[in-house]
Structure formats: C-alpha cells, structure tokens
Write an enzyme that holds these catalytic residues in place. Structure first.
Site, PDB file in Angstrom:
ATOM      1  N   GLU A 152       0.839  -1.197   0.000  1.00 48.65           N
ATOM      2  CA  GLU A 152       0.000   0.000   0.000  1.00 48.65           C
ATOM      3  C   GLU A 152       0.877   1.252   0.000  1.00 48.65           C
ATOM      4  OE1 GLU A 152      -3.292   0.421  -0.503  1.00 48.65           O
ATOM      5  OE2 GLU A 152      -2.489   2.438  -0.608  1.00 48.65           O
ATOM      6  N   PHE A 153       0.510   2.212  -0.847  1.00 48.77           N
ATOM      7  CA  PHE A 153       1.314   3.432  -0.952  1.00 48.77           C
ATOM      8  C   PHE A 153       0.568   4.670  -0.453  1.00 48.77           C
ATOM      9  CE2 PHE A 153       2.946   0.484  -4.131  1.00 48.77           C
ATOM     10  CZ  PHE A 153       4.307   0.513  -3.865  1.00 48.77           C
ATOM     11  N   GLU A 156      -1.242   9.042   4.883  1.00 51.24           N
ATOM     12  CA  GLU A 156      -2.237   9.511   5.845  1.00 51.24           C
ATOM     13  C   GLU A 156      -2.538  10.970   5.523  1.00 51.24           C
ATOM     14  OE1 GLU A 156      -1.040   8.664   9.882  1.00 51.24           O
ATOM     15  OE2 GLU A 156      -0.545   6.622   9.313  1.00 51.24           O
ATOM     16  N   ASN A 209       9.622   4.031  -0.358  1.00 48.89           N
ATOM     17  CA  ASN A 209       9.598   4.796   0.895  1.00 48.89           C
ATOM     18  C   ASN A 209      10.972   5.362   1.234  1.00 48.89           C
ATOM     19  OD1 ASN A 209       6.927   4.524   1.385  1.00 48.89           O
ATOM     20  ND2 ASN A 209       7.129   3.510   3.359  1.00 48.89           N
ATOM     21  N   ALA A 253      11.825  21.492   3.042  1.00 50.14           N
ATOM     22  CA  ALA A 253      12.714  21.440   4.208  1.00 50.14           C
ATOM     23  C   ALA A 253      11.888  21.627   5.477  1.00 50.14           C
ATOM     24  CB  ALA A 253      13.766  22.528   4.090  1.00 50.14           C
ATOM     25  N   GLY A 254      12.353  21.071   6.583  1.00 54.95           N
ATOM     26  CA  GLY A 254      11.580  21.221   7.822  1.00 54.95           C
ATOM     27  C   GLY A 254      12.243  20.549   9.002  1.00 54.95           C
ATOM     28  N   CYS A 261       5.555   5.270   9.113  1.00 59.16           N
ATOM     29  CA  CYS A 261       6.181   4.530   8.002  1.00 59.16           C
ATOM     30  C   CYS A 261       7.651   4.856   7.776  1.00 59.16           C
ATOM     31  CB  CYS A 261       5.380   4.771   6.729  1.00 59.16           C
ATOM     32  SG  CYS A 261       3.777   3.967   6.785  1.00 59.16           S
TER      33      CYS A 261
END
Ligand code: NAD
Length: 433
Positions: A152-153, A156, A209, A253-254, A261
């Site tokens: 599953e990709f 949320e 991922n 950026a953050g 995940c």
C-alpha cells in the site's frame, strides 16, 4: 467481489471503506473489540479526512461490516488482505508477529481456497515465511492457497484519494489463479498495474519509501547549507523541482520526516540489506540527518531566545503531518521533550492530535493544551510551528501578534512568507532561508 480485510487501522479501514465504495462486499476483522464497537456504530477510531463518511455510507448500503472473529472473516470471502501493524523492533528490524499470527490462525481455520494478500509493509521474502507458516499449520494439507504481495502506498491525510486514484498498483503473485483475482479486483482502476513476483513487490514498497525519505533528508541538508550561505531553500527546491527527472514533491525542508512509516521502514530497509550482506550506508546517512533535525530546531529556538528556562512558548502542530491525528514518530515528540528539558513552559495546540499527544505529555506544570490556536499564543514569547496544517496558513497574524508577549515566530515548516510576516512586525525564523 467479497473481500476480507484483517486489521482496522489506517490502511485496513481505508482499504475496506474504499473497496466497499467501489461496490465490493467487505468484512473488516479487527481484534480490538472497542474499535469494532465504534466502527459498527459508524464512527472511526482514527481521524482521516472523509473516512468516517465513507464508513457510514457503506455500512448503510450493507457493503461493509466489522467483526473481531477471524473465523467469520475467513468464511466470508476467499481474498484476505492482511493490513496489521509491522512496527519496529529495538534492533531496527520489522516486528512481524502480527503478520505471523494472522497467517497461523488463517491456516488453522481455513477450509477452502484462500488468497492471502500482504498489504502491510513487510521485508523482502516475507511471503516465503507466510507460505511456510500456512503450510505448517494447515489442518488439511490438500486445501489450496496463494500468498501475494500488494503493498500500500497511501499517505495519511489523503488516504482515500490515494487509494482510489493511485499512481500505480503493484501486485506480486506466483500463480495465474491469484493474478486473475487481482485483475478482476483492479480492473476499473485507471493506473498502471504492475505484476511482479512477490519478492520484487515487497522490495518496491521499501525502495519507494526510502527514496522519498532520502529526498527529505537531502533537502534538509541543503536547508542547512542555504542558511549558512544565504540562499533560499524553498526557491532551490522550486528550481530543482521543475526538472521532471527530480520533481518538486518531498522537497520541503523542515523538522524532519516522522510518522508510522518512513522512520521504521528506512530502519527496516537498512537492516534487511544487512541481512543480505550489504551495508546500505546511504540510508544510514538519511536517517542520521533526519534524527538531527529536532535538535537543530531546538538549537535555533535557543539561539533566538537565549535561555528557555520558564519561557512561555506556544507550539502549533503536533501530528507528524497535516490532516491526521497520528503522532507516531512525529518530530514534535522529540522537540517538545527537548524544550521541556530546557525548562520551557509550553502551550500546545493541534487541530486533531492533542488527544494522542496528551497520552505522552499529560497536562502539568510545564505543559498545557489550548482549545484553539489563538489561545495557545496568549502571553507567549515565541510561536513555534511544527506541522503545516492549513488552519495555520490562514491564521490572522495581526491577532496573533496582539496576543503574544513577544512577536517571534520560529517556523519549522516554512509555512509563511518571510517578507509578509516581517512586515507585520514579527521577528521570523524559518528553515533554510
Ligand atoms: P495500525 O496500527 O493503524 O493498524 C493495525 C491494526 O491491526 C490495529 O487496529 C490492530 O489492532 C489490528 N490488528 C493487529 N493484529 C490483528 C489481528 N491478528 N487480527 C485483527 N486485527 C489485528 O497500522 P497502519 O498504519 O494501518 O499500518 C498497517 C501496515 O500498513 C503497516 O505494515 C504499515 O507499515 C503499512 N502502511 C501504513 C501506511 C500508513 O500511512 N499508515 C501506509 C502504507 C503502508
């Protein structure tokens, strides 16, 4: 078709509700009775935009039901989607005990052909272990079965849209019988459906991922460089992103990636490579950069305010990303922890994640929760922004300024335009610009 989904979490409920929405009959097997009770009454145990409405609609149309009994689920259909958790173990590998349990119990209970589908994210060649387990516990060894991988990709926050309109569907199968079931199931989806062997499908999920996590760490490293060199990381990301070979997504950026995940899947991928005798040093660096982000953010807050002891700080955003109540591995957890250790007094606000956060950080002398974003900033000497909820982007900053003791914003998600905020009289610090 009739479909059974085992596991009523973010992935299981989205899978169940969406297949039902597409006209299939779905039964969700969830082992926590309280969740099943809630679901039967049309309420969702998690927050995901549009999910509760979709659950209610399909319960009403009698296409969606819930049970705690795997036996009932197995009687219901021949296609079993395994959507249980695969959390991280202390050594970084994936804990597959929930998957093993479903495989074992299914084998004990099944009386006719079943297609067991791994939708949970699992290490490469888990399908072999699932098959071995089924074979071992099967009472009547002549009962046929297939094991497939259909990772599953979904993300949320936009899970339903992602499920119904995916970029691609990956299916790893070993038999024609299993392939035909998937072809029927996905025939109306308007996207490429890639059929592979199960090991390749399992690997595609991890490869995707980890690649996205790598993009995030890459841009975060560039942000540090931009800050020192006097460049603007947002424009750097735009400039790179127009290149179709690169793409703009996941170049924000953050304060680092979080959630249920990326952190666990990157760790599991490193570990998996190790098990096959390979040192995935590239991903170790991705992880190291990410782990530093909360620390860097707190250092920035300290460089702005000097000592944090007894300073009242407002925090906007606790979930690991907007539009979810999920705080698993959220950068906010480490940041809040570090700020508390510095002696700061925090007023926290998040549109959906406060209930979950309270379980980790109960209200007390240093921690308070605000009912809305404006009460959070009352008397604060700085506002720290940790999740880019749309609500914050639309905030009345004049009002915010009038409520604060000092007009200081440290924005960990580059939500605001520096020139606009500064024009309103704020001291404004963001990431990489
Ligand atoms: P979750 O923890 O929200 O949900 C798992 C659910 O399974 C829980 O409600 C749990 O009670 C239930 N469960 C466990 N064992 C069970 C059993 N034997 N029978 C019935 N129910 C059982 O997890 P999630 O976020 O939905 O993730 C599930 C899997 O999907 C994981 O492998 C995850 O890595 C993967 N995944 C998650 C996302 C995401 O965005 N959350 C996206 C893609 C893939």
């Amino acid at each position: 078709m009739k479909i059974t989904v085992v596991g009523g979490g973010y992935v299981g409920l989205t899978t169940g509700a969406c297949f039902a929405h597409l006209g299939h009959e779905v039964m969700v097997v969830e082992k926590v009775p309280q969740k099943v009770e809630l679901l039967k009454s049309g309420r969702s145990p998690i927050y995901e935009p549009g999910l509760e409405e979709l659950l209610q609609e399909n319960i009403r149309e009698k296409r969606l039901s819930f049970t705690t009994s795997l036996e009932e689920g197995l009687e219901f259909s021949q296609v079993i989607f395994i959507c249980v958790g695969t959390p991280q173990r202390v050594d970084g590998s994936a804990d597959l005990s929930q998957v093993e349990e479903v495989a074992r119990q299914t084998a004990r209970l099944m009386t006719s052909y079943k297609l067991l589908v791994e939708k949970s994210t699992v290490p490469i060649n888990t399908h072999k272990l699932v098959k071995k387990t089924v074979q071992r516990y099967l009472r009547d060894k002549s009962i046929p079965y297939d094991v497939a991988s259909n990772p599953e990709f979904l993300r949320e926050g936009s899970a339903i849209e992602d499920f119904l309109k995916p970029d691609r569907i990956v299916v790893g199968v070993e038999t024609e019988r299993a392939k035909e079931i998937f072809q029927e199931l996905y025939k109306d989806f308007d996207c490429p459906v890639i059929y592979t062997d199960p090991a390749t499908a399992e690997l595609i999920k991890h490869a995707s991922n980890s690649f996205l996590a790598m993009k995030i760490s890459y841009i975060n490293m560039l942000a540090d460089l931009c800050e020192r060199a006097g460049a603007d990381v947002k424009l750097v990301a735009d400039g790179m992103g127009y290149d179709r070979r690169i793409g703009r997504a996941f170049l924000n950026a953050g304060v680092g990636y979080g959630g249920s995940c990326f952190p666990k899947d990157v760790k599991a991928f490193i570990r998996m490579a190790q098990d096959y005798g390979l040192d995935f040093g590239l991903l170790k660096e991705v992880e190291r950069i990410n782990q530093e982000r909360p620390l860097r953010f707190v250092e920035k807050v300290k460089s702005v305010l000097w000592s944090l002891k007894d300073k009242k700080l407002a925090v906007w955003g606790l979930s690991f990303k907007p539009n979810t109540d999920d705080i698993r591995e959220a950068p906010s957890i480490r940041i809040v922890d570090l700020l508390l250790k510095e002696g700061a007094s925090l007023v926290l606000y998040d549109p959906k994640a406060m209930e979950n956060f309270r379980l980790l950080f109960p209200e007390g002398r240093q921690v308070r929760y605000a009912p809305d974003m404006y009460s959070a900033v009352e008397g604060a000497c700085a506002l720290l922004l940790l999740t880019e909820w749309e609500e914050f982007q639309r905030a009345d900053l004049r009002r915010v300024r009038s409520l604060m003791e000092l007009p200081i914003i440290v924005d960990g998600r580059n939500v605001f335009e520096p020139s606009q905020v500064r024009a309103l009289g704020f001291e404004y610090y963001s990431v990489g610009r």
